[in-house]
Design a protein around this motif. Structure first.
Motif, PDB file in Angstrom:
ATOM      1  N   UNK A 174       0.814  -0.956   0.235  1.00  0.00           N
ATOM      2  CA  UNK A 174      -0.051   0.086   0.066  1.00  0.00           C
ATOM      3  C   UNK A 174       0.906   1.184  -0.019  1.00  0.00           C
ATOM      4  N   UNK A 175       0.809   2.109  -1.094  1.00  0.00           N
ATOM      5  CA  UNK A 175       1.773   3.153  -1.150  1.00  0.00           C
ATOM      6  C   UNK A 175       1.141   4.046  -2.392  1.00  0.00           C
ATOM      7  N   UNK A 176       1.987   5.451  -2.080  1.00  0.00           N
ATOM      8  CA  UNK A 176       1.653   6.388  -3.387  1.00  0.00           C
ATOM      9  C   UNK A 176       2.852   6.802  -3.556  1.00  0.00           C
ATOM     10  N   UNK A 206      -2.626  -0.689  -3.538  1.00  0.00           N
ATOM     11  CA  UNK A 206      -3.331  -0.962  -2.229  1.00  0.00           C
ATOM     12  C   UNK A 206      -3.620  -2.262  -1.872  1.00  0.00           C
ATOM     13  N   UNK A 207      -3.059  -2.891  -0.688  1.00  0.00           N
ATOM     14  CA  UNK A 207      -3.264  -4.228  -0.480  1.00  0.00           C
ATOM     15  C   UNK A 207      -4.884  -4.705   0.309  1.00  0.00           C
ATOM     16  N   UNK A 208      -5.297  -5.525  -0.203  1.00  0.00           N
ATOM     17  CA  UNK A 208      -6.562  -6.068   0.465  1.00  0.00           C
ATOM     18  C   UNK A 208      -6.682  -6.893   1.616  1.00  0.00           C
ATOM     19  N   UNK A 209      -6.485  -6.066   2.782  1.00  0.00           N
ATOM     20  CA  UNK A 209      -6.166  -7.006   3.987  1.00  0.00           C
ATOM     21  C   UNK A 209      -5.274  -7.590   4.051  1.00  0.00           C
ATOM     22  N   UNK A 262      -3.335  -2.041  -8.229  1.00  0.00           N
ATOM     23  CA  UNK A 262      -2.113  -1.076  -8.422  1.00  0.00           C
ATOM     24  C   UNK A 262      -2.743  -0.134  -9.784  1.00  0.00           C
ATOM     25  N   UNK A 263      -2.480   1.033  -9.863  1.00  0.00           N
ATOM     26  CA  UNK A 263      -2.628   1.964 -11.068  1.00  0.00           C
ATOM     27  C   UNK A 263      -1.276   2.946 -11.083  1.00  0.00           C
TER      28      UNK A 263
END
Length: 187
Positions: free
Chosen positions: A27-29, A49-52, A59-60
């Motif tokens: 999970x990062x930007x 974004x990691x789902x739990x 990702x994008x």
């Protein structure tokens, strides 16, 4: 030659992965500078974004570059999902599938050109220490608008804090090389 280099880098990552004790964050930007073949440069943003605790992540990315000495602008977009399989506490086997789009404006004799396709990747991501991690993956990109191409990606992140770090990445293939240097906030 490239396969030997990738195999050597993979072999070098395996024993060093036992030195760190952090779980890798998916999970990062991130934002940064992008350079393509030293002929085009611009900026890019990307995130994940990691789902739990499922090890799945979405990702994008978006990058815009301008070709030197021309009015040609190229916008690249990528949206996908991935899975990180734990090989150890600090080494993951990753697999990714993404939709990719490249839109070029003001191309001489062609005008505006749009191409869509997909990217499939497999690789490893590992943490060498609390401050340093590496990435190595093989990619295949294909679609109805362009020919299939294999490429490799080598990347690293140096973390100043648990949240902030600087990243560097090189993706190389038969047709081009893309360099990225950026600032990442991990959560």
């Amino acid at each position: 030659m490239k396969r030997s280099l990738i195999a050597l880098a993979l072999a070098a990552l395996l024993p060093l992965s036992a030195q760190a004790d952090d779980k890798l964050s998916y999970t990062y930007v991130e934002g940064g500078y992008v350079n393509v073949d030293s002929d085009a440069d611009g900026f890019g943003v990307r995130g994940s974004f990691e789902f739990g605790q499922s090890n799945f992540y979405g990702f994008g990315s978006y990058a815009q570059v301008e070709v030197d000495n021309s009015n040609v602008d190229i916008d690249n977009t990528e949206i996908g999902f991935g899975y990180a399989h734990d090989l150890s506490d600090n080494l993951d086997l990753i697999s990714e599938l993404a939709w990719v789009s490249a839109d070029a404006d003001n191309v001489p004799l062609l005008g505006n050109v749009d191409a869509d396709g997909y990217r499939a990747s497999v690789g490893i991501r590992g943490s060498f220490s609390d401050s340093f991690e590496g990435l190595l993956k093989a990619n295949y990109t294909d679609g109805s608008d362009f020919d299939g191409d294999f490429s490799g990606t080598i990347g690293a992140q140096y973390k100043f804090t648990q949240t902030w770090g600087v990243t560097g990445e090189v993706t190389f293939g038969d047709d081009s090389e893309t360099y990225l240097v950026g600032l990442r906030a991990s959560f």
